[in-house]
Design a protein around this motif. Structure first.
Motif, mmCIF file in Angstrom:
data_model
loop_
_atom_site.group_PDB
_atom_site.id
_atom_site.type_symbol
_atom_site.label_atom_id
_atom_site.label_comp_id
_atom_site.label_asym_id
_atom_site.label_seq_id
_atom_site.Cartn_x
_atom_site.Cartn_y
_atom_site.Cartn_z
ATOM 1 N N CYS A 84 -29.475 0.091 8.396
ATOM 2 C CA CYS A 84 -30.573 0.320 7.459
ATOM 3 C C CYS A 84 -30.447 -0.624 6.268
ATOM 4 C CB CYS A 84 -30.572 1.759 6.952
ATOM 5 S SG CYS A 84 -30.446 3.010 8.239
ATOM 6 N N LEU A 85 -31.560 -0.886 5.602
ATOM 7 C CA LEU A 85 -31.575 -1.793 4.461
ATOM 8 C C LEU A 85 -32.453 -1.211 3.364
ATOM 9 C CD1 LEU A 85 -30.703 -4.644 3.410
ATOM 10 C CD2 LEU A 85 -32.877 -5.488 4.320
ATOM 11 N N TYR A 86 -31.889 -1.088 2.157
ATOM 12 C CA TYR A 86 -32.677 -0.670 0.994
ATOM 13 C C TYR A 86 -33.331 -1.889 0.363
ATOM 14 C CZ TYR A 86 -34.025 0.904 -3.626
ATOM 15 O OH TYR A 86 -34.748 1.168 -4.756
ATOM 16 N N ASN A 115 -26.846 11.125 8.031
ATOM 17 C CA ASN A 115 -27.386 11.080 6.673
ATOM 18 C C ASN A 115 -27.427 9.634 6.188
ATOM 19 O OD1 ASN A 115 -28.066 13.756 6.073
ATOM 20 N ND2 ASN A 115 -25.921 14.279 5.663
ATOM 21 N N ILE A 116 -28.624 9.076 6.155
ATOM 22 C CA ILE A 116 -28.804 7.691 5.745
ATOM 23 C C ILE A 116 -28.823 7.568 4.232
ATOM 24 C CG2 ILE A 116 -30.433 5.750 5.794
ATOM 25 C CD1 ILE A 116 -31.335 6.831 8.572
ATOM 26 N N ALA A 117 -29.614 8.400 3.580
ATOM 27 C CA ALA A 117 -29.766 8.292 2.126
ATOM 28 C C ALA A 117 -30.145 9.641 1.543
ATOM 29 C CB ALA A 117 -30.822 7.246 1.774
ATOM 30 N N MET A 118 -29.282 10.628 1.750
ATOM 31 C CA MET A 118 -29.488 11.908 1.090
ATOM 32 C C MET A 118 -28.846 11.836 -0.298
ATOM 33 S SD MET A 118 -31.455 13.547 3.054
ATOM 34 C CE MET A 118 -31.424 15.281 2.574
ATOM 35 N N GLU A 119 -28.966 12.909 -1.081
ATOM 36 C CA GLU A 119 -28.609 12.797 -2.496
ATOM 37 C C GLU A 119 -27.126 12.538 -2.734
ATOM 38 O OE1 GLU A 119 -28.456 16.751 -4.741
ATOM 39 O OE2 GLU A 119 -29.777 17.212 -3.056
ATOM 40 N N SER A 155 -33.841 5.511 -5.788
ATOM 41 C CA SER A 155 -34.304 6.228 -6.977
ATOM 42 C C SER A 155 -35.109 7.476 -6.624
ATOM 43 C CB SER A 155 -35.139 5.300 -7.864
ATOM 44 O OG SER A 155 -36.326 4.875 -7.215
ATOM 45 N N SER A 156 -35.768 7.493 -5.461
ATOM 46 C CA SER A 156 -36.532 8.693 -5.091
ATOM 47 C C SER A 156 -36.497 9.011 -3.607
ATOM 48 C CB SER A 156 -37.990 8.571 -5.555
ATOM 49 O OG SER A 156 -38.634 7.460 -4.973
ATOM 50 N N LEU A 157 -36.130 8.076 -2.758
ATOM 51 C CA LEU A 157 -36.142 8.298 -1.313
ATOM 52 C C LEU A 157 -34.969 9.148 -0.840
ATOM 53 C CD1 LEU A 157 -37.153 4.876 0.282
ATOM 54 C CD2 LEU A 157 -38.206 7.089 0.804
ATOM 55 N N LEU A 158 -35.254 10.061 0.079
ATOM 56 C CA LEU A 158 -34.258 10.797 0.851
ATOM 57 C C LEU A 158 -34.587 10.563 2.325
ATOM 58 C CD1 LEU A 158 -34.377 14.129 -1.162
ATOM 59 C CD2 LEU A 158 -32.442 12.555 -1.123
ATOM 60 N N VAL A 159 -33.607 10.067 3.090
ATOM 61 C CA VAL A 159 -33.846 9.695 4.483
ATOM 62 C C VAL A 159 -32.689 10.169 5.349
ATOM 63 C CG1 VAL A 159 -34.288 7.794 6.084
ATOM 64 C CG2 VAL A 159 -35.156 7.661 3.739
ATOM 65 N N THR A 160 -33.004 10.771 6.502
ATOM 66 C CA THR A 160 -31.957 11.227 7.412
ATOM 67 C C THR A 160 -32.467 11.240 8.846
ATOM 68 O OG1 THR A 160 -30.260 12.944 7.692
ATOM 69 C CG2 THR A 160 -32.506 13.695 7.296
ATOM 70 N N GLU A 161 -31.539 11.154 9.793
ATOM 71 C CA GLU A 161 -31.856 11.280 11.218
ATOM 72 C C GLU A 161 -31.265 12.580 11.742
ATOM 73 O OE1 GLU A 161 -31.962 6.851 13.137
ATOM 74 O OE2 GLU A 161 -29.990 7.765 12.931
#
Length: 270
Positions: A85-87, A141-145, A151-157
């Motif tokens: 993944c890439l932010y 968990n890719i980008a949970m808290e 700054s605002s995204l939460l992403v998970t598989e």
């Protein structure tokens, strides 16, 4: 057909383009590309931040001309390996050029703080079990808290084995009342294995002013504007979904449906 259920618009190119305007809400955006080897996708982020997820296949990624090289490893999402993944921050352009046939997800939300462009996986992502019995599923968990990467995204598989339930017991996160609950819009990008299968997802509020049950096919997206949103995988078909969440606060706080909270309490006591 439910207005919450979005079918892919084709088999190649950008097959999903769910913007806040099209969804009728304020935060979450979701796009999906099916690229053949050699094809390129390119976008400008504007006032939004993006997490690019290589769902399947490989691609060369660059941000504002800076190359991140070839990313991606798994050729089938059901390999369950950690995703690449890439932010990508706001006000910048990105490109993805397929080096194999690939599926590329574009998760977006408002960019409210400055974070640098950065790889988010596969390092730091570990497949983790959640739940018990027929409620067991497996999380990337890719980008949970717990990861301060956006700054605002939460992403998970989430991978749900055949015959099991997920996002269950039914829960909601549709009130801006932290720390009790956070308001988070959410999308589910569903995949089924074998691909001819189907899954079931219900979206409903406590007062049933919203109450829709949908059969989801491989490649469908379900939007969850409010309410509880459990889903199930029928016997014989594994289910995958990619979740994107965003709201006023980058925290995930929810409440279970009071009718079904006893299940969570029982399992917590075991």
């Amino acid at each position: 057909m439910s207005t919450l259920l979005h079918k892919p618009t084709g088999r190649s190119g950008k097959v999903h383009d769910i913007t806040p305007e099209r969804a009728g809400w304020g935060y979450v955006g979701f796009g999906l590309y099916h690229l053949s080897r050699g094809e390129t996708a390119a976008e400008e982020t504007g006032d939004r931040e993006v997490i690019i997820v290589l769902v399947e296949g490989k691609a060369r990624l660059s941000v504002a001309g800076s190359a991140f090289g070839e990313m991606g490893a798994r050729m089938s999402v059901f390999d369950r390996t950690p995703p690449h993944c890439l932010y990508v921050p706001g006000q910048i352009n990105w490109t993805a050029t397929a080096t194999t046939d690939c599926v590329v997800a574009i998760c977006s939300a408002p960019c409210i703080e400055d974070y640098p462009a950065a790889r988010l996986g596969p390092e730091g992502i570990e497949l983790t079990p959640r739940g018990k019995g027929q409620n067991t599923r497996y999380i990337n968990n890719i980008a949970m808290e717990g990861r301060d990467v956006a700054s605002s995204l939460l992403v998970t598989e989430v991978f749900t084995p055949a015959g099991n339930w997920s996002s269950y017991p039914s829960h909601r996160h549709d009130e801006d009342d932290y720390p009790r609950m956070t308001y988070l819009e959410e999308t589910y990008y569903h995949r089924l294995n074998p691909a001819q299968g189907f899954g079931v997802q219900r979206v409903y509020t406590d007062d049933r002013s919203l109450d829709e049950t949908m059969a989801v096919s491989d490649g469908d997206v379900v939007c969850v504007p409010r309410g509880h949103h459990p889903c199930g995988a029928p016997y014989g078909y594994d289910m995958y979904y990619l979740n994107v969440m965003a709201g006023p606060l980058r925290k995930w706080r929810f409440e279970n449906d009071p009718d079904h909270d006893w299940i969570a309490q029982r399992d917590a006591d075991d």
